[in-house]
Design a protein around this motif. Structure first.
Motif, PDB file in Angstrom:
ATOM      1  N   TYR A 115     -73.738  15.529 -38.379  1.00  0.00           N
ATOM      2  CA  TYR A 115     -72.972  14.801 -37.572  1.00  0.00           C
ATOM      3  C   TYR A 115     -71.785  13.907 -38.454  1.00  0.00           C
ATOM      4  O   TYR A 115     -70.677  14.058 -38.278  1.00  0.00           O
ATOM      5  CB  TYR A 115     -73.653  13.854 -36.585  1.00  0.00           C
ATOM      6  CG  TYR A 115     -72.845  12.838 -35.588  1.00  0.00           C
ATOM      7  CD1 TYR A 115     -71.994  13.524 -34.794  1.00  0.00           C
ATOM      8  CD2 TYR A 115     -72.525  11.833 -35.895  1.00  0.00           C
ATOM      9  CE1 TYR A 115     -71.088  12.686 -33.769  1.00  0.00           C
ATOM     10  CE2 TYR A 115     -71.650  10.772 -35.292  1.00  0.00           C
ATOM     11  CZ  TYR A 115     -70.931  11.585 -34.112  1.00  0.00           C
ATOM     12  OH  TYR A 115     -70.203  10.676 -33.391  1.00  0.00           O
ATOM     13  N   LYS A 130     -69.639  17.459 -37.890  1.00  0.00           N
ATOM     14  CA  LYS A 130     -70.120  18.260 -36.725  1.00  0.00           C
ATOM     15  C   LYS A 130     -70.039  17.568 -35.241  1.00  0.00           C
ATOM     16  O   LYS A 130     -70.797  16.508 -35.435  1.00  0.00           O
ATOM     17  CB  LYS A 130     -71.544  18.830 -37.395  1.00  0.00           C
ATOM     18  CG  LYS A 130     -72.238  19.852 -36.313  1.00  0.00           C
ATOM     19  CD  LYS A 130     -73.421  19.995 -36.844  1.00  0.00           C
ATOM     20  CE  LYS A 130     -74.224  21.130 -35.720  1.00  0.00           C
ATOM     21  NZ  LYS A 130     -74.689  20.424 -34.344  1.00  0.00           N
ATOM     22  N   VAL A 163     -70.573  20.340 -32.327  1.00  0.00           N
ATOM     23  CA  VAL A 163     -71.495  21.204 -31.714  1.00  0.00           C
ATOM     24  C   VAL A 163     -71.339  22.502 -32.658  1.00  0.00           C
ATOM     25  O   VAL A 163     -72.374  22.762 -33.385  1.00  0.00           O
ATOM     26  CB  VAL A 163     -71.120  21.432 -30.235  1.00  0.00           C
ATOM     27  CG1 VAL A 163     -71.982  23.113 -29.864  1.00  0.00           C
ATOM     28  CG2 VAL A 163     -71.698  20.571 -29.329  1.00  0.00           C
ATOM     29  N   GLU A 164     -70.074  22.595 -32.975  1.00  0.00           N
ATOM     30  CA  GLU A 164     -69.967  24.010 -33.890  1.00  0.00           C
ATOM     31  C   GLU A 164     -70.263  23.294 -35.220  1.00  0.00           C
ATOM     32  O   GLU A 164     -69.723  22.121 -35.727  1.00  0.00           O
ATOM     33  CB  GLU A 164     -68.541  24.535 -33.823  1.00  0.00           C
ATOM     34  CG  GLU A 164     -68.268  25.225 -32.493  1.00  0.00           C
ATOM     35  CD  GLU A 164     -69.067  26.329 -32.430  1.00  0.00           C
ATOM     36  OE1 GLU A 164     -69.163  26.933 -33.483  1.00  0.00           O
ATOM     37  OE2 GLU A 164     -69.564  26.764 -31.346  1.00  0.00           O
ATOM     38  N   TYR A 205     -70.051  13.216 -25.417  1.00  0.00           N
ATOM     39  CA  TYR A 205     -69.840  14.665 -25.947  1.00  0.00           C
ATOM     40  C   TYR A 205     -70.393  14.641 -27.618  1.00  0.00           C
ATOM     41  O   TYR A 205     -70.406  15.777 -27.847  1.00  0.00           O
ATOM     42  CB  TYR A 205     -68.204  14.844 -25.966  1.00  0.00           C
ATOM     43  CG  TYR A 205     -67.735  14.865 -24.689  1.00  0.00           C
ATOM     44  CD1 TYR A 205     -67.962  16.096 -23.798  1.00  0.00           C
ATOM     45  CD2 TYR A 205     -66.545  13.897 -24.330  1.00  0.00           C
ATOM     46  CE1 TYR A 205     -67.326  15.863 -22.577  1.00  0.00           C
ATOM     47  CE2 TYR A 205     -66.083  13.810 -23.251  1.00  0.00           C
ATOM     48  CZ  TYR A 205     -66.464  14.874 -22.381  1.00  0.00           C
ATOM     49  OH  TYR A 205     -65.947  14.981 -21.006  1.00  0.00           O
ATOM     50  N   PRO A 214     -74.989  16.605 -27.113  1.00  0.00           N
ATOM     51  CA  PRO A 214     -75.673  17.890 -27.346  1.00  0.00           C
ATOM     52  C   PRO A 214     -75.863  18.430 -28.687  1.00  0.00           C
ATOM     53  O   PRO A 214     -76.871  19.021 -29.181  1.00  0.00           O
ATOM     54  CB  PRO A 214     -74.539  18.860 -26.698  1.00  0.00           C
ATOM     55  CG  PRO A 214     -73.886  17.996 -25.811  1.00  0.00           C
ATOM     56  CD  PRO A 214     -73.856  16.621 -26.394  1.00  0.00           C
ATOM     57  N   GLY A 215     -74.863  18.097 -29.418  1.00  0.00           N
ATOM     58  CA  GLY A 215     -74.978  18.648 -31.095  1.00  0.00           C
ATOM     59  C   GLY A 215     -76.020  17.760 -31.756  1.00  0.00           C
ATOM     60  O   GLY A 215     -76.649  18.311 -32.782  1.00  0.00           O
ATOM     61  N   GLU A 252     -79.274  19.272 -30.824  1.00  0.00           N
ATOM     62  CA  GLU A 252     -79.395  20.464 -31.490  1.00  0.00           C
ATOM     63  C   GLU A 252     -79.890  20.368 -33.027  1.00  0.00           C
ATOM     64  O   GLU A 252     -80.843  20.686 -33.267  1.00  0.00           O
ATOM     65  CB  GLU A 252     -78.091  21.287 -31.515  1.00  0.00           C
ATOM     66  CG  GLU A 252     -78.107  22.644 -32.304  1.00  0.00           C
ATOM     67  CD  GLU A 252     -76.556  23.072 -32.194  1.00  0.00           C
ATOM     68  OE1 GLU A 252     -76.680  24.305 -31.831  1.00  0.00           O
ATOM     69  OE2 GLU A 252     -75.899  22.625 -32.987  1.00  0.00           O
ATOM     70  N   ASP A 253     -79.078  19.233 -33.646  1.00  0.00           N
ATOM     71  CA  ASP A 253     -79.652  19.140 -35.006  1.00  0.00           C
ATOM     72  C   ASP A 253     -81.050  18.343 -35.028  1.00  0.00           C
ATOM     73  O   ASP A 253     -81.871  18.807 -35.801  1.00  0.00           O
ATOM     74  CB  ASP A 253     -78.659  17.954 -35.586  1.00  0.00           C
ATOM     75  CG  ASP A 253     -77.392  18.428 -35.777  1.00  0.00           C
ATOM     76  OD1 ASP A 253     -77.103  19.757 -35.845  1.00  0.00           O
ATOM     77  OD2 ASP A 253     -76.708  17.769 -36.226  1.00  0.00           O
TER      78      ASP A 253
END
Length: 358
Positions: A262, A266, A268-269, A340, A343-344, A347-348
């Motif tokens: 992050y 980063k 999400v992409e 926002y 989500p990323g 995922e991590d």
């Protein structure tokens, strides 16, 4: 309370006269800074006459306008503790660039909350989500001799030279109590502020509970150590800022936290160069160099735990911001935007615990 520029100037000039200098002090060029927005930060130029000679110095004020408000699960230190931590680091025999601390002021009538004053340091804090800043940091890694990456490792290693005796304003706990208490606070924060129930986060919490590391030592931990909390000037770290999350804890927390995907930009992409921690240093090189310079061995499992935990804590900041906006506690649009990042980060965390998932 947020004061207008003229009001701030009008309060600071009489306040500084007789404190900063025996003569009258003039305040000009006041600038509000967006960095460290959980507390208001501003810089300004002070001018006074000393023995017939005009003198000038630029200072920075850090203000806690919400002091005294109820802050459920606010894990920041009190602003006076932040100041005393910086002063301890400044006075210690370690090479960690921090602004020179002047004094802490508890009187809230001056700037709308307790505040402290420090010297101004040149430089800017890079924003790794800005492609221009990110590419500039990439260039630092590619540069011969890698001056900025090397200094970054030195700064982190030097912070971890200090312990509870060096920073008496911070509580020293048993190492395992540090782990237990830190996780419990974040778990309760998530349960209290989540707007929806997310099964993946429940799985992550279960993993964090089941995989607590053995911590052999505690040191000073910055707590929010990343390239965005540093000022860079002429290919060098000119200041380490935002000590409000500092603790006496596991030094591996800082190593893990500073190397989260992050903080390399980063959301999400993935970024263009996902191997670079903070967009400035190869992650494995960083770990190897830290080991060489400190004599500590980085346990991969302990490091992984704190990477998962660091992402969990950052996710909680995002959820907490969205919660405060949703409930009307805050009307700052940045709080709403924080949703926002969630989500990323999930995922991590799932990627980091993938080997243990059933």
């Amino acid at each position: 309370m947020t004061l207008e520029v003229d009001d701030i100037t009008g309060e600071l000039e009489p306040y500084l006269s007789g404190r900063l200098a025996d003569s009258d002090v003039t305040v000009t060029d006041l600038e509000r800074h967006t960095e460290g927005w959980s507390r208001q930060t501003m810089s300004f130029t002070t001018t006074w006459t000393d023995g017939g000679t005009e003198r000038s110095e630029r200072l920075v004020a850090r203000v806690d306008p919400g002091h005294g408000e109820e802050r459920q699960f606010d894990y920041r230190n009190e602003i006076q503790t932040e100041f005393e931590t910086m002063r301890s680091v400044y006075e210690a025999d370690v090479d960690v660039p921090v602004p020179e601390p002047y004094w802490f002021e508890a009187d809230q009538s001056v700037l709308g909350g307790p505040f402290f004053l420090v010297s101004h340091r040149p430089g800017t804090a890079p924003v790794t989500w800005d492609p221009r800043d990110r590419n500039s940091l990439y260039d630092s890694w590619d540069r011969d001799g890698k001056p900025l990456p090397n200094q970054l490792v030195d700064v982190i290693a030097n912070i971890h030279e200090l312990d509870g005796d060096d920073v008496p304003c911070l509580e020293t706990k048993d190492p395992q109590a540090f782990v237990d208490d830190t996780l419990e606070l974040q778990r309760r924060s998530y349960e209290a502020t989540k707007l929806v129930d997310e099964p993946a986060v429940n799985e992550i919490i279960d993993w964090l509970e089941a995989n607590k590391p053995e911590v052999p030592e505690t040191t000073l931990v910055h707590g929010d150590l990343r390239i965005g909390n540093m000022l860079l000037h002429d290919e060098s770290v000119s200041a380490v800022l935002d000590w409000e999350m500092s603790a006496i804890g596991d030094p591996m927390f800082d190593v893990a936290y500073s190397s989260l995907r992050y903080f390399a930009g980063k959301l999400v992409e993935p970024t263009e160069r996902p191997n670079l921690a903070g967009a400035v240093v190869d992650r494995e090189w960083f770990y190897d160099e830290y080991e060489k310079r400190t004599g500590r061995t980085i346990d991969p499992d302990r490091l992984r735990y704190w990477r998962v935990f660091g992402a969990f804590r950052m996710m909680n900041s995002g959820i907490g911001g969205a919660y405060r906006f949703h409930t009307g506690e805050s009307d700052d649009v940045r709080s709403a935007w924080f949703q926002y990042i969630v989500p990323g980060l999930i995922e991590d965390m799932l990627d980091l615990i993938e080997a243990d998932r059933t």
